[in-house]
Scaffold this active site. Structure first.
Site: not given
Length: 304
Positions: A111, A114-116, A118
């Site tokens: 993860t 920037a993104c949780g 994915c």
């Protein structure tokens, strides 16, 4: 133990001049999260409040709902080249029904900061069942209270002051506007997880009657994390995404964006933002619809 910043030498340009100086950077390191000794995920985060981060992550995944379900958190062995503990591996032990979750509920992935989300197969798979019906929360707040929250959160962003490179999330008491918990991280979802994890470990879930403020935009994931924690009002200083608005509307969560100065956009459940009461007329000031009871002054005598 915190390692929230790192120092690096930089070449600073100012017009045609240049110089070398030290600069503070927001730290970013991997954190491996294990569940009962089994690898669960790796997230890129700013070190500090790691136990809060892991606890909030488990809430956001729908794996934990109460403090009683989280039996223990501990750092595992993880060393650097010199053999020192990196504090980059945390193992969570669950109890009760949460402990019996199948491994298929886990997601082994990286993860990023920037993104949780994915690694999720579809957006529909993210709509984790919300146990706390935020749509039923009777919360109301005046606009004036909302307008003061960003400045209070900004004053608590100590690491941002030195680096300029961190997101922040703050939990406020909606009745008083008091800031109860503020967390910073290179990942906006991590900052929210740290706040929610703090609330879980303090036995405060569900967060009825609270406001969650994030320093950036409001994404679908942050809206979901707020709802899973029982937060009825999520505010952001920037814009929400269309999917965040859809989810907030579906769940009955109040979503506020562009909260800056004395202005904001309310995208869902605007009934929770109390309209200011009209100013009451002074007792000595007659209403325009009320006939005057004061006798007219006698006319001045006319001099011939």
């Amino acid at each position: 133990m915190t390692r929230a910043t790192a120092r690096r030498r930089v070449v600073r340009l100012r017009g045609d001049e240049r110089g070398v100086r030290p600069d503070s950077l927001a730290a970013e390191e991997p954190l491996e999260i294990r569940l009962g000794g089994e690898p669960l995920t790796v997230t890129m985060r700013t070190p500090g409040q790691d136990f809060d981060l892991v606890a909030g992550f488990l809430v956001g995944e729908g794996l934990v709902h109460t403090a009683e379900e989280l039996a223990a958190l501990r750092y595992c062995a993880g060393t650097d080249e010199s053999g020192a503990n990196t504090y980059n591996v945390v193992d969570a032990t669950l109890r009760g029904a949460a402990r019996a979750l199948p491994l298929s509920a886990h997601r082994n992935l990286l993860t990023t900061s920037a993104c949780g989300l994915c690694g999720r197969d579809t957006v529909d798979a993210v709509r984790t069942h919300v146990r706390h019906p935020v749509g039923e929360d009777p919360l109301t707040v005046p606009p004036s209270l909302l307008y003061g929250l960003p400045e209070r959160l900004r004053a608590a962003q100590r690491t941002f002051e030195s680096t300029g490179g961190l997101h922040a999330a703050g939990l406020f008491d909606a009745a008083t506007g008091d800031l109860l918990c503020a967390r910073e991280d290179v990942g906006r979802h991590n900052a929210v997880d740290k706040v929610v994890g703090w609330a879980l470990r303090e036995g405060r879930l569900p967060l009825t009657g609270h406001v969650l403020l994030v320093s950036g935009r409001a994404s679908f994931e942050l809206t979901q994390k707020a709802a899973l924690a029982g937060v009825p009002l999520l505010a952001a200083v920037s814009a929400p995404s269309s999917l965040a608005v859809d989810l907030a509307e579906e769940l009955g969560l109040t979503l506020v964006g562009f909260l800056r100065g004395e202005g904001a956009n309310v995208y869902t459940r605007p009934d929770r933002i109390a309209s200011p009461s009209p100013a009451s007329p002074s007792p000595d000031t007659p209403s325009p619809d009320t006939p005057s009871t004061t006798a007219p002054s006698p006319a001045a005598p006319v001099t011939p």
